[in-house]
Motif scaffolding. Structure first.
Motif, PDB file in Angstrom:
ATOM      1  N   UNK A 376      -5.318   9.880  -5.053  1.00  0.00           N
ATOM      2  CA  UNK A 376      -6.771   9.912  -4.878  1.00  0.00           C
ATOM      3  C   UNK A 376      -7.257   8.888  -3.859  1.00  0.00           C
ATOM      4  N   UNK A 377      -6.514   7.800  -3.710  1.00  0.00           N
ATOM      5  CA  UNK A 377      -6.937   6.757  -2.768  1.00  0.00           C
ATOM      6  C   UNK A 377      -6.151   6.803  -1.456  1.00  0.00           C
ATOM      7  N   UNK A 378      -5.434   7.912  -1.281  1.00  0.00           N
ATOM      8  CA  UNK A 378      -4.676   8.084  -0.035  1.00  0.00           C
ATOM      9  C   UNK A 378      -3.717   6.940   0.232  1.00  0.00           C
ATOM     10  N   UNK A 379      -3.049   6.558  -0.793  1.00  0.00           N
ATOM     11  CA  UNK A 379      -2.143   5.410  -0.667  1.00  0.00           C
ATOM     12  C   UNK A 379      -0.708   5.910  -0.810  1.00  0.00           C
ATOM     13  N   UNK A 380       0.169   5.576   0.100  1.00  0.00           N
ATOM     14  CA  UNK A 380       1.546   6.047  -0.055  1.00  0.00           C
ATOM     15  C   UNK A 380       2.191   5.375  -1.269  1.00  0.00           C
ATOM     16  N   UNK A 381       2.975   6.142  -2.027  1.00  0.00           N
ATOM     17  CA  UNK A 381       3.640   5.536  -3.194  1.00  0.00           C
ATOM     18  C   UNK A 381       4.934   4.868  -2.763  1.00  0.00           C
ATOM     19  N   UNK A 382       4.836   4.091  -1.711  1.00  0.00           N
ATOM     20  CA  UNK A 382       6.029   3.390  -1.203  1.00  0.00           C
ATOM     21  C   UNK A 382       5.724   1.906  -1.194  1.00  0.00           C
ATOM     22  N   UNK A 383       6.360   1.185  -2.103  1.00  0.00           N
ATOM     23  CA  UNK A 383       6.069  -0.237  -2.239  1.00  0.00           C
ATOM     24  C   UNK A 383       6.227  -1.025  -0.942  1.00  0.00           C
ATOM     25  N   UNK A 384       7.077  -0.544  -0.030  1.00  0.00           N
ATOM     26  CA  UNK A 384       7.283  -1.297   1.208  1.00  0.00           C
ATOM     27  C   UNK A 384       6.106  -1.112   2.166  1.00  0.00           C
ATOM     28  N   UNK A 385       5.346  -0.032   1.936  1.00  0.00           N
ATOM     29  CA  UNK A 385       4.276   0.257   2.876  1.00  0.00           C
ATOM     30  C   UNK A 385       3.149  -0.772   2.769  1.00  0.00           C
ATOM     31  N   UNK A 386       2.514  -1.007   3.937  1.00  0.00           N
ATOM     32  CA  UNK A 386       1.436  -1.995   3.996  1.00  0.00           C
ATOM     33  C   UNK A 386       0.256  -1.609   3.119  1.00  0.00           C
ATOM     34  N   UNK A 387       0.003  -0.293   3.030  1.00  0.00           N
ATOM     35  CA  UNK A 387      -1.181   0.162   2.292  1.00  0.00           C
ATOM     36  C   UNK A 387      -0.976   0.177   0.781  1.00  0.00           C
ATOM     37  N   UNK A 388       0.279   0.049   0.363  1.00  0.00           N
ATOM     38  CA  UNK A 388       0.558   0.094  -1.071  1.00  0.00           C
ATOM     39  C   UNK A 388      -0.049  -1.134  -1.743  1.00  0.00           C
ATOM     40  N   UNK A 389      -0.919  -0.940  -2.706  1.00  0.00           N
ATOM     41  CA  UNK A 389      -1.585  -2.097  -3.310  1.00  0.00           C
ATOM     42  C   UNK A 389      -1.675  -1.971  -4.823  1.00  0.00           C
ATOM     43  N   UNK A 390      -0.536  -1.607  -5.441  1.00  0.00           N
ATOM     44  CA  UNK A 390      -0.508  -1.489  -6.901  1.00  0.00           C
ATOM     45  C   UNK A 390       0.453  -2.551  -7.424  1.00  0.00           C
ATOM     46  N   UNK A 391       0.014  -3.328  -8.396  1.00  0.00           N
ATOM     47  CA  UNK A 391       0.905  -4.346  -8.962  1.00  0.00           C
ATOM     48  C   UNK A 391       1.170  -4.019 -10.424  1.00  0.00           C
ATOM     49  N   UNK A 392       2.453  -4.004 -10.794  1.00  0.00           N
ATOM     50  CA  UNK A 392       2.865  -3.739 -12.172  1.00  0.00           C
ATOM     51  C   UNK A 392       3.534  -4.998 -12.706  1.00  0.00           C
ATOM     52  N   UNK A 393       3.101  -5.464 -13.848  1.00  0.00           N
ATOM     53  CA  UNK A 393       3.717  -6.689 -14.369  1.00  0.00           C
ATOM     54  C   UNK A 393       3.697  -6.710 -15.887  1.00  0.00           C
ATOM     55  N   UNK A 394       4.588  -7.517 -16.443  1.00  0.00           N
ATOM     56  CA  UNK A 394       4.682  -7.684 -17.897  1.00  0.00           C
ATOM     57  C   UNK A 394       5.044  -9.139 -18.187  1.00  0.00           C
ATOM     58  N   UNK A 395       4.786  -9.576 -19.424  1.00  0.00           N
ATOM     59  CA  UNK A 395       4.983 -11.010 -19.691  1.00  0.00           C
ATOM     60  C   UNK A 395       6.435 -11.492 -19.744  1.00  0.00           C
ATOM     61  N   UNK A 396       7.400 -10.618 -20.016  1.00  0.00           N
ATOM     62  CA  UNK A 396       8.783 -11.112 -20.054  1.00  0.00           C
ATOM     63  C   UNK A 396       9.631 -10.360 -19.040  1.00  0.00           C
ATOM     64  N   UNK A 397      10.780 -10.957 -18.737  1.00  0.00           N
ATOM     65  CA  UNK A 397      11.695 -10.343 -17.776  1.00  0.00           C
ATOM     66  C   UNK A 397      12.145  -8.963 -18.239  1.00  0.00           C
ATOM     67  N   UNK A 398      12.486  -8.869 -19.517  1.00  0.00           N
ATOM     68  CA  UNK A 398      12.993  -7.586 -20.018  1.00  0.00           C
ATOM     69  C   UNK A 398      11.899  -6.522 -20.014  1.00  0.00           C
ATOM     70  N   UNK A 399      10.695  -6.936 -20.401  1.00  0.00           N
ATOM     71  CA  UNK A 399       9.589  -5.970 -20.421  1.00  0.00           C
ATOM     72  C   UNK A 399       9.293  -5.507 -18.997  1.00  0.00           C
ATOM     73  N   UNK A 400       9.373  -6.428 -18.047  1.00  0.00           N
ATOM     74  CA  UNK A 400       9.113  -6.071 -16.655  1.00  0.00           C
ATOM     75  C   UNK A 400      10.190  -5.118 -16.154  1.00  0.00           C
TER      76      UNK A 400
END
Ligand SMILES: Nc1ncnc2c1ncn2[C@@H]1O[C@H](COP(=O)(O)OP(=O)(O)OP(=O)(O)O)[C@@H](O)[C@H]1O
Length: 802
Positions: A376-400
């Motif tokens: 919907x936001x015309x953003x490539x789903x490629x983390x290396x791309x400059x336009x990619x601006x989604x951050x996924x995180x979790x509190x522990x290493x295993x959860x991440x």
């Protein structure tokens, strides 16, 4: 003969320093021995200990003891040390012309000694103008005098701290905090240590105070006790504040011995001063650590800023629906009504909360949100791309890691995302996040302080999705952020209830949901394909566990996939003992094997260990489980320290002995630590001795860790009690802060009925009186809070709306 002369000592010149830890000033070096009373005739000796500054080629006198190190042989463990004063003309000239005093060459050094004599150093320490005759200019002379005096004072301070009974690590921390002023500071007020130096508690400061002559109800002592008690109760309960009445009662009972009659008034004065000094905050009769009070306000203000700065979406609702149909077809799934609503709300709201038990589709929804958001936001789903601006995180290493695997996108720990180090430096960190969509998983594990840093880092216009299971155990640190956000009803929230994980033989998920509802279902103790129960008392738990584990291979489980989870460390069925027992079953010692010890724990190759702190530079985080794959003994490496090589899921980390405090055996871990992780096979021993811990959310969290097989062991009644006893909510004021920040009228709080007799009759009258004073007049509840609303917590240059 003085007492110190009787202690074992070495006098010698430092030859080479081969280890230095800047964090705690620990050093290892060799000295060329000039004199000793130990009878040592082995030539140079290795000296270890914590030292301010050690200069190679200089002479020192060390006191301590010779220890027989199993790997390095004999060495001298120094407890105190003193730099030898340069003696005689030759040494003095060499000292003054050394690199320590730039600008003084041999000629000037000779002049100093000729003019001031062989007690030149003492003369300079006594009279800062003693060097004026050199005409070096004011600044240069001052630098030299300071350098001499610092050297002298550092040694004095560390020597004295040692005499006060502080070990090397604490001494180093104290010295790092106060520097050469240390002794003055401690003499003035040893209780300031409780505020300023991590690791020093009231008891420690109290011992020191007694030596200095501060006792009874001295205001400094009252201050130390108040602060320590607030921290203690917050750590005990997980609440973000302490009931003022309880605080006064508990501090009163510590100080009551040899105190005067007006202790209550003094406690109130102490509290007032701590509030004035910005250490504590008092509001509505509750006492907060300033940091926690600020964090709650800060979170509320950040949430408001994020909400206000969201300007809506650029696409049409109709497009979103079309997109969702496409995603359903791509992922081959049909979202149920609540799932679909959750996806829609998360895409259109600035802040969205998603909670649900195991198998209700949280991960499925995260996947859909990411895919739809990008499209919907015309953003490539490629983390290396400059336009990619989604951050996924979790509190522990295993959860991440789990999050990363289930979404196929990069996910990291919140610490890593924010660039936090997991050390005290984090206190001063002010990270900033430049993503447009932030998704946090396992949100129930995020505590107040971490969430404050996270949410403060979010930039205006960012959309946030917080995902978790509100019924699991709350965070280890104070607060219950996720539950408070949901209970505030200020943010769109979806509670997922439909269980989608369809596995014909699986009964674990249904059991988890029943436990969560407080239902003791028929057949809970009957054996099923994926779960069983073994009735035994706590004494038999180790034996039963050993047998189950020995046979787990026959049932197709690798030992790495088997996890024992227990509520407590102590006791026969406690974590420490179970680790010892299981280690000897699965990885026993044999004569040829290498083994190293740290305290009571022995480590061997193949042992399963858990990491206990966050070390982003090594990419290993609290709660991560690894396996020892190498033991390098000190005699086998040039650093001359024992090392363990540990494989944390493909990330090999080498830990020197000094870092072994950061690991422990992990055959059995605490249920708290297991949050955010899943295991193929979980063995869960619960016994009645642990009754203090047995609560529904504890059992629910443990059961939901099991993927394929759950074996419950112990007392039936312990399991039943856990299901029955609902955990009480933590006391926090985040919800109220949110109401204030969002200008929402707070629901009327329950006002106690005057006529109804209070059941708190156990409080001594005088403490009630004291608390009344605290609440009503002695302390203005807003002291210390004036600066809190609202500007302090506004970021991004917002204006205060009046
Ligand atoms: N609407 C749906 N229709 C069919 N299957 C679904 C649906 N939603 C989820 N599932 C399936 O149910 C299972 C559980 O879903 P998911 O892993 O997303 O749940 P979860 O809440 O993240 O669970 P957990 O917390 O246990 O990891 C998955 O196999 C998923 O594919």
């Amino acid at each position: 003969m003085t007492e110190s002369n009787e202690k074992p000592y070495f006098l010698g010149t430092v030859k080479a320093i081969f280890f230095e830890n800047p964090e705690n000033l620990y050093k290892i070096f060799t000295i060329k021995v000039k004199k000793t009373n130990t009878g040592w005739d082995g030539g140079d000796i290795v000296v270890t200990g914590s030292f301010g500054e050690i200069v190679e080629e200089e002479e020192y006198r060390f006191e301590g003891e010779i220890v027989d190190h199993p790997k390095y042989g004999q060495q001298f463990k120094a407890t105190t040390y003193k730099r030898s004063r340069p003696n005689g003309r030759k040494q003095l000239v060499a000292f003054f012309s050394s690199e320590e005093f730039p600008g003084i060459g041999k000629k000037k050094a000779e002049k100093i000694v000729d003019t001031l004599g062989e007690d030149a150093i003492d003369k300079i320490l006594q009279d800062p103008h003693a060097l004026d005759f050199l005409k070096l200019g004011e600044e240069k002379t001052q630098n030299i005098v300071e350098q001499i005096s610092n050297n002298h004072q550092t040694e004095q301070v560390l020597y004295q701290l040692n005499n006060y009974g502080f070990g090397p690590t604490l001494s180093a921390r104290i010295f790092q905090r106060y520097g050469v002023q240390t002794l003055d500071k401690l003499n003035e007020d040893p209780y300031q240590l409780v505020i300023d130096v991590k690791g020093v508690g009231f008891k420690r400061a109290d011992e020191l105070a007694k030596r200095i002559g501060i006792t009874g109800d001295d205001p400094r002592r009252i201050k130390g006790a108040l602060i320590q008690m607030v921290t203690l109760i917050v750590n005990e309960t997980g609440d973000t504040y302490v009931d003022g009445q309880e605080l006064i009662r508990r501090v009163g009972s510590i100080l009551r011995a040899n105190s005067t009659d007006d202790l209550q008034q003094k406690l109130v004065d102490g509290l007032r001063n701590l509030v004035k000094d910005g250490v504590l905050v008092v509001e509505d009769g509750n006492v907060y650590e300033k940091d926690l009070a600020d964090s709650e306000w800060s979170i509320a203000q950040s949430l408001k800023m994020i909400t206000d700065s969201f300007k809506g979406v650029a696409w049409k609702k109709k497009d979103m629906r079309t997109e969702l149909r496409q995603i359903e077809s791509d992922f081959n799934v049909k979202y149920d009504d609540s799932q679909e609503k959750a996806i829609e709300q998360s895409l259109t709201a600035p802040i969205f909360l998603l909670t649900g038990g195991p198998g209700t589709g949280k991960t499925t929804i995260i996947n859909a949100i990411v895919a739809a958001y990008a499209k919907l936001n015309d953003m490539p789903l490629e983390p290396e791309s400059k336009e990619y601006a989604i951050a996924l995180a979790a509190p522990t290493g295993r959860a991440a890691k789990h999050m990363g695997e289930s979404t196929g996108l990069p996910a990291m720990t919140i610490h890593r995302l924010l660039g936090l180090t997991g050390t005290e430096d984090d206190e001063f960190a002010e990270p900033s996040l430049d993503c447009k969509l932030l998704i946090i998983d396992e949100m129930s594990m995020v505590d107040t302080k971490l969430f404050k840093v996270l949410i403060s880092a979010v930039q205006p216009g960012t959309q946030i999705v917080l995902v978790g299971d509100r019924d699991q155990l709350p965070s280890v640190g104070a607060g219950q952020v996720f539950a408070d956000l949901i209970n505030s009803e200020v943010f769109p929230t979806m509670i997922l209830k439909n269980i989608h994980r369809q596995d014909e033989d699986s009964t674990i998920i249904q059991l988890a949901h029943d436990i969560n509802e407080g239902v003791i279902v028929d057949g809970i103790f009957e054996n099923r394909a994926d779960r069983s129960f073994i009735n035994c008392n706590s004494r038999d738990v180790p034996n039963v566990l050993s047998q189950i584990i020995s046979k787990s291979g026959d049932r197709g489980f690798d030992i790495a996939d088997v996890q024992v989870l227990a509520p407590m460390y102590r006791g026969t069925a406690g974590i420490d003992n179970l680790n010892y027992v299981i280690q000897n079953v699965v990885n026993p010692m044999t004569p040829q094997r290498k083994e190293v010890s740290m305290g009571n724990i022995k480590y061997r190759i193949k042992d399963k260990v858990v990491y206990l702190v966050n070390t982003p530079e090594d990419n290993v985080f609290n709660g991560e489980i690894g396996q020892i794959i190498g033991i390098i003994l000190a005699k086998e490496n040039t650093d001359k320290v024992d090392k363990l090589v540990i494989n944390f899921d493909g990330n090999e980390v080498t830990l020197d002995r000094k870092d072994w405090l950061n690991i422990t055996l992990a055959y059995c871990t605490s249920i708290h630590k297991s949050q955010g992780s899943e295991f193929e096979m979980v063995i869960l021993p619960l016994v009645n001795e642990e009754s203090r811990m047995l609560r529904r959310n504890l059992l629910y969290t443990a059961v939901t860790r099991a993927k394929r097989l759950l074996i419950m062991v112990g007392d039936r009644s312990a399991f039943e009690r856990s299901i029955r006893d609902q955990s009480s909510e933590r006391q926090t004021t985040l919800k109220e802060r949110i109401f204030t920040s969002f200008k929402i009228k707070q629901p009327d709080s329950e006002t106690p009925d005057e006529d109804v007799e209070s059941d708190e009759t156990t409080e001594p009258k005088d403490y009630r009186l004291t608390l009344d004073m605290v609440m009503n007049n002695a302390i203005d509840p807003m002291i210390g809070m004036d600066s809190v609303i609202p500007t302090d917590f506004m970021k991004h240059g917002e204006e205060v709306k009046k």
